[in-house]
Design a protein around this motif. Structure first.
Motif, PDB file in Angstrom:
ATOM      1  N   UNK A  84      58.452  25.083  31.685  1.00  0.00           N
ATOM      2  CA  UNK A  84      59.753  25.601  32.129  1.00  0.00           C
ATOM      3  C   UNK A  84      60.914  24.711  31.691  1.00  0.00           C
ATOM      4  N   UNK A  85      60.708  23.390  31.695  1.00  0.00           N
ATOM      5  CA  UNK A  85      61.822  22.498  31.398  1.00  0.00           C
ATOM      6  C   UNK A  85      62.023  22.231  29.907  1.00  0.00           C
ATOM      7  N   UNK A  86      60.966  22.293  29.103  1.00  0.00           N
ATOM      8  CA  UNK A  86      61.111  21.921  27.689  1.00  0.00           C
ATOM      9  C   UNK A  86      60.661  23.003  26.703  1.00  0.00           C
ATOM     10  N   UNK A  87      59.454  23.468  26.842  1.00  0.00           N
ATOM     11  CA  UNK A  87      58.861  24.370  25.845  1.00  0.00           C
ATOM     12  C   UNK A  87      59.588  25.714  25.813  1.00  0.00           C
ATOM     13  N   UNK A  88      59.925  26.219  26.968  1.00  0.00           N
ATOM     14  CA  UNK A  88      60.591  27.520  27.055  1.00  0.00           C
ATOM     15  C   UNK A  88      61.906  27.508  26.271  1.00  0.00           C
ATOM     16  N   UNK A  89      62.630  26.416  26.334  1.00  0.00           N
ATOM     17  CA  UNK A  89      63.907  26.305  25.604  1.00  0.00           C
ATOM     18  C   UNK A  89      63.687  26.361  24.090  1.00  0.00           C
ATOM     19  N   UNK A  90      62.559  25.811  23.638  1.00  0.00           N
ATOM     20  CA  UNK A  90      62.264  25.830  22.206  1.00  0.00           C
ATOM     21  C   UNK A  90      61.837  27.220  21.729  1.00  0.00           C
ATOM     22  N   UNK A  91      61.083  27.923  22.576  1.00  0.00           N
ATOM     23  CA  UNK A  91      60.577  29.244  22.194  1.00  0.00           C
ATOM     24  C   UNK A  91      61.637  30.335  22.253  1.00  0.00           C
ATOM     25  N   UNK A  92      62.437  30.290  23.310  1.00  0.00           N
ATOM     26  CA  UNK A  92      63.392  31.363  23.558  1.00  0.00           C
ATOM     27  C   UNK A  92      64.797  30.792  23.605  1.00  0.00           C
ATOM     28  N   UNK A  93      65.555  31.097  22.609  1.00  0.00           N
ATOM     29  CA  UNK A  93      66.939  30.655  22.559  1.00  0.00           C
ATOM     30  C   UNK A  93      67.818  31.836  22.950  1.00  0.00           C
ATOM     31  N   UNK A  94      68.108  31.901  24.239  1.00  0.00           N
ATOM     32  CA  UNK A  94      68.912  33.037  24.755  1.00  0.00           C
ATOM     33  C   UNK A  94      70.391  32.806  24.596  1.00  0.00           C
TER      34      UNK A  94
END
Length: 178
Positions: free
Chosen positions: A168-178
């Motif tokens: 939630x804190x790191x990987x999600x930001x890399x995968x999904x750039x909203x």
């Protein structure tokens, strides 16, 4: 990349399922990782449950479980994935969302773990005819193995929690750039 895009959903499901199956196939290269490999393969399905939903995660789990049963050389690893490690990370998401009180949640999780581990080895011995495992579990070794599993289960729970926090804190930001 947007989460609500249908092609993103399909790609995330395919990549996570492929990673999970690849990890299961590592059991033939690392034969002493009988428990670690299915645990890691189940964790690889977590992004599907988090981003797309638990039903999509369950569908991916079913596909990986079926393919694992068909192509894995080690039936014990396949059964461990099918009976517990494959679906438990997704089930943990559900249990943690619905049960607010800690004691019933912990009791339910330990109950699921014990019932499925006993059921897994019953299925491996009786349904798959792996009598050599029955011989290994004699003379109290099966009870010792279950005790070690119960002592290790909280560590697995903590690892799942920490992996979800990092996702939630790191990987999600890399995968999904909203």
């Amino acid at each position: 990349m947007r989460r609500n895009n249908q092609s993103t959903r399909v790609a995330l499901g395919g990549i996570s399922a492929a990673l999970s199956l690849t990890l299961l196939l590592l059991s033939s290269l690392i034969p002493f990782a009988t428990y670690a490999v299915p645990a890691m393969a189940g964790i690889a399905l977590l992004p599907i449950g988090i981003e797309i939903g638990l039903s999509a995660g369950a569908l991916s789990y079913g596909a990986v479980a079926l393919l694992g049963l068909l192509i894995l050389p080690d039936r014990e690893v396949s059964m461990l994935f099918i009976t517990f490690f494959g679906y438990y990370p997704l089930l943990k998401l559900r249990i943690d969302r619905t049960l607010r009180h800690r004691f019933p949640r912990v009791l339910l999780k330990f109950g699921i773990f014990n019932v499925t581990m006993i059921g897994c080895y019953w299925a491996v011995i009786r349904l798959l005819g792996m009598g050599q495992i029955a011989e290994e579990l004699e003379n109290g070794f099966g009870a010792l193995l279950l005790l070690i599993g119960n002592l290790s289960f909280p560590v697995y729970e903590l690892a799942l929690r920490n992996i979800m926090l990092v996702y939630h804190s790191r990987v999600r930001k890399l995968l999904f750039k909203d």
